[in-house]
Write an enzyme that holds these catalytic residues in place. Structure first.
Site, PDB file in Angstrom:
ATOM      1  CE  LYS A 173      -1.872   2.679   2.893  1.00 21.11           C
ATOM      2  NZ  LYS A 173      -1.666   3.904   2.086  1.00 21.11           N
ATOM      3  CD  GLU A 249      13.299   0.592   7.519  1.00 21.42           C
ATOM      4  OE1 GLU A 249      13.148   1.321   6.525  1.00 21.42           O
ATOM      5  OE2 GLU A 249      14.117  -0.347   7.547  1.00 21.42           O
ATOM      6  CB  CYS A 283      13.326   9.234   7.861  1.00 18.49           C
ATOM      7  SG  CYS A 283      14.343   8.174   6.814  1.00 18.49           S
ATOM      8  CD  GLU A 384      10.067  13.061  11.187  1.00 16.65           C
ATOM      9  OE1 GLU A 384       8.921  12.603  11.373  1.00 16.65           O
ATOM     10  OE2 GLU A 384      10.961  12.444  10.572  1.00 16.65           O
TER      11      GLU A 384
HETATM   12  P1  NAD Z   1       2.453   8.365   7.639  1.00 14.11           P
HETATM   13  O1  NAD Z   1       2.754   7.614   8.883  1.00 14.11           O
HETATM   14  O2  NAD Z   1       1.431   9.412   7.666  1.00 14.11           O
HETATM   15  O3  NAD Z   1       1.996   7.343   6.486  1.00 14.11           O
HETATM   16  C1  NAD Z   1       2.812   6.268   6.064  1.00 14.11           C
HETATM   17  C2  NAD Z   1       1.939   5.201   5.432  1.00 14.11           C
HETATM   18  O4  NAD Z   1       1.086   4.641   6.438  1.00 14.11           O
HETATM   19  C3  NAD Z   1       1.006   5.712   4.340  1.00 14.11           C
HETATM   20  O5  NAD Z   1       0.933   4.739   3.323  1.00 14.11           O
HETATM   21  C4  NAD Z   1      -0.321   5.847   5.073  1.00 14.11           C
HETATM   22  O6  NAD Z   1      -1.432   5.801   4.222  1.00 14.11           O
HETATM   23  C5  NAD Z   1      -0.262   4.646   5.984  1.00 14.11           C
HETATM   24  N1  NAD Z   1      -1.125   4.707   7.171  1.00 14.11           N
HETATM   25  C6  NAD Z   1      -1.529   5.816   7.853  1.00 14.11           C
HETATM   26  N2  NAD Z   1      -2.284   5.452   8.922  1.00 14.11           N
HETATM   27  C7  NAD Z   1      -2.355   4.097   8.917  1.00 14.11           C
HETATM   28  C8  NAD Z   1      -2.979   3.123   9.742  1.00 14.11           C
HETATM   29  N3  NAD Z   1      -3.698   3.485  10.819  1.00 14.11           N
HETATM   30  N4  NAD Z   1      -2.831   1.817   9.430  1.00 14.11           N
HETATM   31  C9  NAD Z   1      -2.099   1.438   8.372  1.00 14.11           C
HETATM   32  N5  NAD Z   1      -1.481   2.313   7.537  1.00 14.11           N
HETATM   33  C10 NAD Z   1      -1.609   3.614   7.803  1.00 14.11           C
HETATM   34  O7  NAD Z   1       3.857   8.904   7.149  1.00 14.11           O
HETATM   35  P2  NAD Z   1       4.161   9.848   5.892  1.00 14.11           P
HETATM   36  O8  NAD Z   1       3.729  11.239   6.203  1.00 14.11           O
HETATM   37  O9  NAD Z   1       3.656   9.195   4.642  1.00 14.11           O
HETATM   38  O10 NAD Z   1       5.761   9.787   5.854  1.00 14.11           O
HETATM   39  C11 NAD Z   1       6.583  10.633   6.565  1.00 14.11           C
HETATM   40  C12 NAD Z   1       7.110   9.949   7.808  1.00 14.11           C
HETATM   41  O11 NAD Z   1       7.805   8.757   7.448  1.00 14.11           O
HETATM   42  C13 NAD Z   1       8.118  10.794   8.567  1.00 14.11           C
HETATM   43  O12 NAD Z   1       7.882  10.671   9.942  1.00 14.11           O
HETATM   44  C14 NAD Z   1       9.455  10.155   8.199  1.00 14.11           C
HETATM   45  O13 NAD Z   1      10.498  10.373   9.125  1.00 14.11           O
HETATM   46  C15 NAD Z   1       9.076   8.724   8.099  1.00 14.11           C
HETATM   47  N6  NAD Z   1      10.048   7.990   7.295  1.00 14.11           N
HETATM   48  C16 NAD Z   1      10.880   7.107   7.931  1.00 14.11           C
HETATM   49  C17 NAD Z   1      11.853   6.436   7.194  1.00 14.11           C
HETATM   50  C18 NAD Z   1      12.785   5.458   7.850  1.00 14.11           C
HETATM   51  O14 NAD Z   1      13.428   4.683   7.132  1.00 14.11           O
HETATM   52  N7  NAD Z   1      12.904   5.446   9.159  1.00 14.11           N
HETATM   53  C19 NAD Z   1      11.959   6.663   5.820  1.00 14.11           C
HETATM   54  C20 NAD Z   1      11.090   7.570   5.217  1.00 14.11           C
HETATM   55  C21 NAD Z   1      10.127   8.230   5.962  1.00 14.11           C
END
Ligand code: NAD
Length: 484
Positions: A173, A249, A283, A384
């Site tokens: 997804k 992650e 991130c 963040e």
């Molecule tokens: P997000 O958590 O809002 O969404 C990530 C994914 O999770 C999306 O596909 C979203 O639709 C899905 N999602 C949201 N709520 C959910 C739920 N209740 N159940 C299942 N899936 C759900 O994050 P974002 O805004 O898309 O990404 C940015 C974040 O990701 C930042 O915090 C960044 O630091 C982190 N990030 C971490 C890494 C790493 O390797 N540690 C890499 C890239 C981004």
């Protein structure tokens, strides 16, 4: 353009026919209407992946046979590099240079690396007289892969590639903000010979919608998630009901420490890239910039001059360094933090207001922003922001620098610049972070563990760490009738 789910071999609309829009953050133009997946769609995709795992050839193929197919997919990704790069750039605002030369090549590398790793990884066997003990690594089963928008296809394949290479089937997804490359990648993979049902892709949102079953259906054997720390909590809670293992992650607030003995010709451009490349929507971004007080003025003069000179604009232009932020809501969040910093007593040395001139007004543009005058206790330095905002803090000595770096709920990464290698090793050993870079930033070796401490994540992926997660390691002991 229409983006549909891929379930088994079928391209499908949402079960209730509802769609959402994906728009270009550069000018707001409509790029695609996208199937807004329901929980029923999520369950259908799990059924397809389950059937492909239980009845299909994929899990029982040899790793070498799977590697041949994954290499063919990687070759096809290379052949479509420019097309995929442009989709990524239009969908998420990433610069075309980054998409062409970093993101899409890394997609192909993810596939090749894990294909070869699964086929060639060393295995343990302990002959002990007539007792032969060894480990098997059978695939775990059905994997839910949930990915974010900031590096869409690169992070999706960081999950898909190891999951498939070790013999699992996948439901991906992608983030709703950036669905385009996942659809194109799935088409390319099927054309390159990936069997049907092995990779399924559903689009939409979390909670009660399509992602719900991906984290709570007992037919799912592994969940690999990249996203915010807050969403991570929901996913871990949902997975706990079925004891489903999760690799998470999550977010970061990484310190970038510049010592007085650093080569500033190296440290300054790295510090610029660490926070402004990708708009700080990374991130690993070096968002807390710690500079030893004795070189602070000189560093800051050079850092701010380079920050002001960065080209912010249409990400399709090759000379652009920063494109737009992902969406209006995110721009408001980033600016909200800058306003918060002002109220916390910060001096905004560079940037700090939305770009609203004729070239930028139609998009979600925010300039490189540099804040001073804060402490590590201020919220701007602890939370963040995920935008192009650097908080510059001072320190006097190594102990103080390390204490500030480790005083964070996050523990994803850290970078330090020094010519004193004794100090560099000392710091790396005591830094509470999943990755430490010394005199460099962002370089990766996919054999090493990748992940975070604290609220930055759970578990590690990469090389043997991905094998541990995506398989069910099994001990086998065989008593032979011969042996000595
Ligand atoms: P997000 O958590 O809002 O969404 C990530 C994914 O999770 C999306 O596909 C979203 O639709 C899905 N999602 C949201 N709520 C959910 C739920 N209740 N159940 C299942 N899936 C759900 O994050 P974002 O805004 O898309 O990404 C940015 C974040 O990701 C930042 O915090 C960044 O630091 C982190 N990030 C971490 C890494 C790493 O390797 N540690 C890499 C890239 C981004």
């Amino acid at each position: 353009m229409t983006v549909q789910h891929l379930i088994g071999k079928e391209w499908r609309d949402a079960s209730d026919g509802v769609e959402f829009e994906s728009r270009d953050p550069h000018d707001g133009s409509l790029l695609a209407t996208v199937a807004r997946g329901t929980a029923e769609d999520g369950r259908a995709a799990i059924t397809a992946a389950r059937t492909a795992f239980d009845d299909g050839p994929w899990p029982t193929m040899s790793p070498k046979e799977r590697a041949t197919i994954l290499h063919a997919v990687a070759d096809a990704v290379d052949a479509h590099r420019d097309e995929l790069a442009l989709l990524e750039t239009r969908d998420g605002g990433k610069t075309i240079t980054q998409s062409q030369h970093a993101e899409i090549p890394r997609v192909a590398l993810n596939l090749r690396f894990f294909a070869d790793y699964a086929a060639m990884a060393p295995n343990e066997a302990y002959p002990d007289g007539s007792l032969l003990s060894y480990t098997l690594y059978p695939p775990a089963g059905v994997v839910s892969a949930i990915s974010p928008w900031n590096a869409p296809l690169m992070l999706a394949t960081w999950k898909i590639a190891p999951a498939l290479a070790f013999g699992n089937t996948v439901v991906l997804k992608p983030a709703p903000q950036t669905p385009l490359t996942a659809q194109r990648f799935a088409e390319i993979a099927l054309d390159a010979g990936l069997p049907e049902g092995v990779l399924n892709v559903v689009h939409g949102f979390g909670g009660d919608e399509v992602a719900g079953p991906l984290t709570s259906d007992p037919r799912v054997d592994r969940i690999t998630f990249t996203g915010s720390s807050a969403t991570g909590v929901h996913i871990l809670a949902a997975a706990a009901a079925n004891h489903t293992p999760v690799s998470a992650e999550l977010g970061g607030k990484s310190a970038n420490i510049v010592f007085a003995d650093a080569d500033l010709d190296v440290a300054v451009p790295h510090a610029i890239r660490a926070i402004f490349a990708g708009n700080g929507q990374v991130c690993l971004a070096g968002s807390r910039l710690l500079v030893q007080n004795s070189v602070r003025d000189e560093f800051l003069a050079r850092f701010t001059a380079q920050a002001r000179a960065l080209v912010v604009g249409d990400p399709k232009n090759h000379d652009t360094f920063m494109g737009p932020l992902i969406e209006a809501r995110h721009l408001e969040k980033v600016h909200g933090y800058v306003e918060l910093a002002r109220s916390e007593g910060a001096e905004v040395v560079v940037g700090g207001e939305r770009l609203a001139d004729a070239d930028h007004a139609a998009g979600f543009y925010y300039p490189p922003t540099v804040l001073t005058g804060l402490t590590n206790q201020d919220r701007t330095a602890r939370e963040e922001i995920f935008g192009p905002v650097a908080t510059v803090l001072g320190f006097d000595n190594e102990e103080e620098a390390l204490a500030i770096a480790n005083d964070s709920p996050y523990g994803l990464a850290g970078m330090l610049f020094t010519q004193n290698l004794d100090r560099a090793h000392r710091m790396a050993a005591r830094w509470r972070a999943g990755t430490v870079w010394i005199n460099t930033f962002f370089e990766r070796d996919l054999r090493l563990p990748f992940g975070g401490e604290g609220i930055s994540g759970l578990g590690r992926e990469g090389g043997q760490y991905s094998r541990e997660f995506f398989t069910e390691p099994r001990a086998v002991m065989l008593r032979l009738r011969c042996g000595s």
